[in-house]
Scaffold this motif. Sequence first.
Motif, PDB file in Angstrom:
ATOM      1  N   ALA A 237       0.884  -0.587   0.133  1.00  0.00           N
ATOM      2  CA  ALA A 237       0.001   0.225   0.216  1.00  0.00           C
ATOM      3  C   ALA A 237       0.721   1.659   0.346  1.00  0.00           C
ATOM      4  CB  ALA A 237      -1.226   0.209   0.980  1.00  0.00           C
ATOM      5  N   ILE A 238       2.133   1.132  -0.347  1.00  0.00           N
ATOM      6  CA  ILE A 238       3.405   2.263  -0.151  1.00  0.00           C
ATOM      7  C   ILE A 238       3.305   2.426  -1.446  1.00  0.00           C
ATOM      8  CG2 ILE A 238       3.751   1.672   1.634  1.00  0.00           C
ATOM      9  CD1 ILE A 238       6.693   0.149  -0.201  1.00  0.00           C
ATOM     10  N   ASP A 239       3.398   3.666  -2.058  1.00  0.00           N
ATOM     11  CA  ASP A 239       3.704   4.532  -3.729  1.00  0.00           C
ATOM     12  C   ASP A 239       5.040   3.963  -4.012  1.00  0.00           C
ATOM     13  OD1 ASP A 239       6.712   5.398  -3.501  1.00  0.00           O
ATOM     14  OD2 ASP A 239       6.041   6.689  -1.104  1.00  0.00           O
ATOM     15  N   VAL A 240       4.642   4.282  -5.615  1.00  0.00           N
ATOM     16  CA  VAL A 240       5.232   3.505  -5.878  1.00  0.00           C
ATOM     17  C   VAL A 240       7.319   3.239  -6.085  1.00  0.00           C
ATOM     18  CG1 VAL A 240       5.639   2.912  -9.140  1.00  0.00           C
ATOM     19  CG2 VAL A 240       3.500   3.531  -7.831  1.00  0.00           C
ATOM     20  N   GLN A 241       7.567   4.572  -5.976  1.00  0.00           N
ATOM     21  CA  GLN A 241       8.957   4.274  -6.089  1.00  0.00           C
ATOM     22  C   GLN A 241       9.650   3.479  -5.051  1.00  0.00           C
ATOM     23  OE1 GLN A 241      11.473   5.421  -8.335  1.00  0.00           O
ATOM     24  NE2 GLN A 241      12.488   4.611  -6.972  1.00  0.00           N
ATOM     25  N   ALA A 242       8.918   3.947  -3.417  1.00  0.00           N
ATOM     26  CA  ALA A 242       9.093   3.740  -2.388  1.00  0.00           C
ATOM     27  C   ALA A 242       8.640   2.262  -2.390  1.00  0.00           C
ATOM     28  CB  ALA A 242       8.197   3.338  -1.251  1.00  0.00           C
ATOM     29  N   ALA A 243       7.668   1.319  -2.697  1.00  0.00           N
ATOM     30  CA  ALA A 243       7.817  -0.204  -3.635  1.00  0.00           C
ATOM     31  C   ALA A 243       9.114  -0.930  -4.260  1.00  0.00           C
ATOM     32  CB  ALA A 243       6.545  -0.065  -3.685  1.00  0.00           C
ATOM     33  N   TYR A 244       8.943  -0.016  -5.051  1.00  0.00           N
ATOM     34  CA  TYR A 244      10.675  -0.212  -6.253  1.00  0.00           C
ATOM     35  C   TYR A 244      11.778  -0.391  -4.723  1.00  0.00           C
ATOM     36  CZ  TYR A 244      13.993   0.047 -10.620  1.00  0.00           C
ATOM     37  OH  TYR A 244      14.577  -0.716 -11.072  1.00  0.00           O
ATOM     38  N   ASP A 245      12.222   0.938  -4.358  1.00  0.00           N
ATOM     39  CA  ASP A 245      13.332   0.221  -4.060  1.00  0.00           C
ATOM     40  C   ASP A 245      13.442  -0.696  -3.100  1.00  0.00           C
ATOM     41  OD1 ASP A 245      13.986   2.209  -5.499  1.00  0.00           O
ATOM     42  OD2 ASP A 245      13.382   4.082  -3.828  1.00  0.00           O
ATOM     43  N   ARG A 246      12.217  -0.987  -1.789  1.00  0.00           N
ATOM     44  CA  ARG A 246      12.231  -2.073  -1.034  1.00  0.00           C
ATOM     45  C   ARG A 246      12.563  -3.239  -1.521  1.00  0.00           C
ATOM     46  NH1 ARG A 246       7.569  -0.492   3.758  1.00  0.00           N
ATOM     47  NH2 ARG A 246       7.883   1.243   4.271  1.00  0.00           N
ATOM     48  N   VAL A 247      11.949  -3.353  -2.910  1.00  0.00           N
ATOM     49  CA  VAL A 247      11.985  -5.013  -3.478  1.00  0.00           C
ATOM     50  C   VAL A 247      13.478  -5.377  -3.873  1.00  0.00           C
ATOM     51  CG1 VAL A 247      11.285  -5.493  -5.713  1.00  0.00           C
ATOM     52  CG2 VAL A 247      10.074  -4.765  -4.255  1.00  0.00           C
ATOM     53  N   GLN A 248      13.633  -3.833  -4.592  1.00  0.00           N
ATOM     54  CA  GLN A 248      15.459  -4.301  -4.774  1.00  0.00           C
ATOM     55  C   GLN A 248      16.572  -3.995  -3.607  1.00  0.00           C
ATOM     56  OE1 GLN A 248      17.135  -1.224  -7.290  1.00  0.00           O
ATOM     57  NE2 GLN A 248      16.160  -2.565  -9.644  1.00  0.00           N
ATOM     58  N   THR A 249      15.907  -3.947  -2.862  1.00  0.00           N
ATOM     59  CA  THR A 249      16.575  -4.002  -1.179  1.00  0.00           C
ATOM     60  C   THR A 249      16.951  -4.868  -0.783  1.00  0.00           C
ATOM     61  OG1 THR A 249      16.656  -1.581  -0.198  1.00  0.00           O
ATOM     62  CG2 THR A 249      16.919  -3.676   1.098  1.00  0.00           C
ATOM     63  N   ALA A 250      15.138  -6.137  -1.225  1.00  0.00           N
ATOM     64  CA  ALA A 250      15.400  -7.176  -0.396  1.00  0.00           C
ATOM     65  C   ALA A 250      15.959  -8.505  -1.355  1.00  0.00           C
ATOM     66  CB  ALA A 250      13.661  -7.832  -0.725  1.00  0.00           C
ATOM     67  N   VAL A 251      15.916  -8.004  -2.972  1.00  0.00           N
ATOM     68  CA  VAL A 251      16.884  -9.145  -3.801  1.00  0.00           C
ATOM     69  C   VAL A 251      17.851  -8.756  -3.524  1.00  0.00           C
ATOM     70  CG1 VAL A 251      17.024  -9.080  -6.114  1.00  0.00           C
ATOM     71  CG2 VAL A 251      14.596  -8.930  -5.431  1.00  0.00           C
TER      72      VAL A 251
END
Length: 427
Positions: A58-72
């Motif tokens: 439920a967060i904004d697009v850029q924050a979601a993109y960044d969190r996913v890349q951090t996890a990967v």
Amino acid sequence: MKNQRKAMAVIADDLTGANDTGLQFSRHGLCTEVLLEGAEPGPASEAAIVIWDTNSRAIDVQAAYDRVQTAVHQAHQAGFTRYYKKLDSTLRGNVGIEIKAILDMGLHDFAFVMPAFVQTGRTTVGGNHLVQGIPVEATEIARDPKCPVTESCLPGLLQRQAGLQVAHIGIAELTGGPAVIGEFVHRALAAGCRIISCDGWADEHFDLAARAVAGISSRVLWAGSAGLADCLPAVFNWNDNVREQTPALVIAGSVSSVTRGQIAELLAGGCELVEIEVAKYLPWQEQNALPLLESISKKLAQGTCLVIATGYQPAAVEQTKAAGAKLGFSAVEVSEITATILGWIGAQLVRRQEVAGIVLTGGDTAVAVCRALGVTGIRILEEVTTAIPLGTMTTREGKTLKVITKAGAFGKPGDLLKAVRKLQQRK
């Protein structure tokens, strides 16, 4: 089978989704760990499946993109080479952008997206994603206060959110089988597609599509709900509950085209075919088939799932009839002798070798095997798939054996494969 270290990293966008997908791996015997947002796996972790909850639905697009890349990035540093992007089965959240975030890291050739979860009524048909048969945009999900979904067209939603070219495996490809699916994916990739989405309205579609896609590249980003996750342990041979030394045995006496197609799926799934040339054993005398029995027994003892069949090749049926006619047997008598041969072989194999269970297709074949084993009845336990029951039967020697029966000209392409996998699951 031993757990596969670092089998798969899963990137989920919320905790409950992370847990229900983790359950699909865990119930197959794989050590599974879920990490809350911001946590990292410990250096001594024994988990084969690690799930990162990015809490990004439920967060904004850029924050979601960044969190996913951090996890990967964390997963890559931990040694994972296979990745699964957990999606909500109603398509809520930053579905497309989170897939793009992973693809942008250069670890994958393309993403395969199959969000259906048939057991909970989430299906995709003709590219349209449905909830209990209703387009998702016409359900309460469209009014979700945090993550409304206002588009039911799966490839359209993915292309709009990710900004990448999408191709969709639809009804024609799924019903066409593995070769048709494979050809479609190759064409889509050649045309520059980075995302391949897929229909799914029946349980067997997950395994069918996943195996076809897995044969194309080892660098696939798998993306879906718990439905797709459930089939991956078998696709990658991670399933701890598969008994390597107790193979399943399939005995198919039916000459129907339906059964032939189902056997073809079994062979694609790793089973081995032993076709009995009945004409060689007419008139029937057990001692003449002892060398054949020894050969089959050796294969079974090696842990290979076997399909014992007659008439798999259509020409063999006519050859058998002709051989029988020369000996004065009618077509009905030849059919009865064929069932007797299969019954004898099946009974001898079961007595010699421990098996996970036996699948019998064709009514005459099923009766012949039961009689040869001294079975007087079958206790029905459950339904494997539509009108195909699993039961137990007790042999003359007191051995209890799991058995699945199927009418010859009945069922869908993947039904025999599903039956074999059912037998090989430990309770």
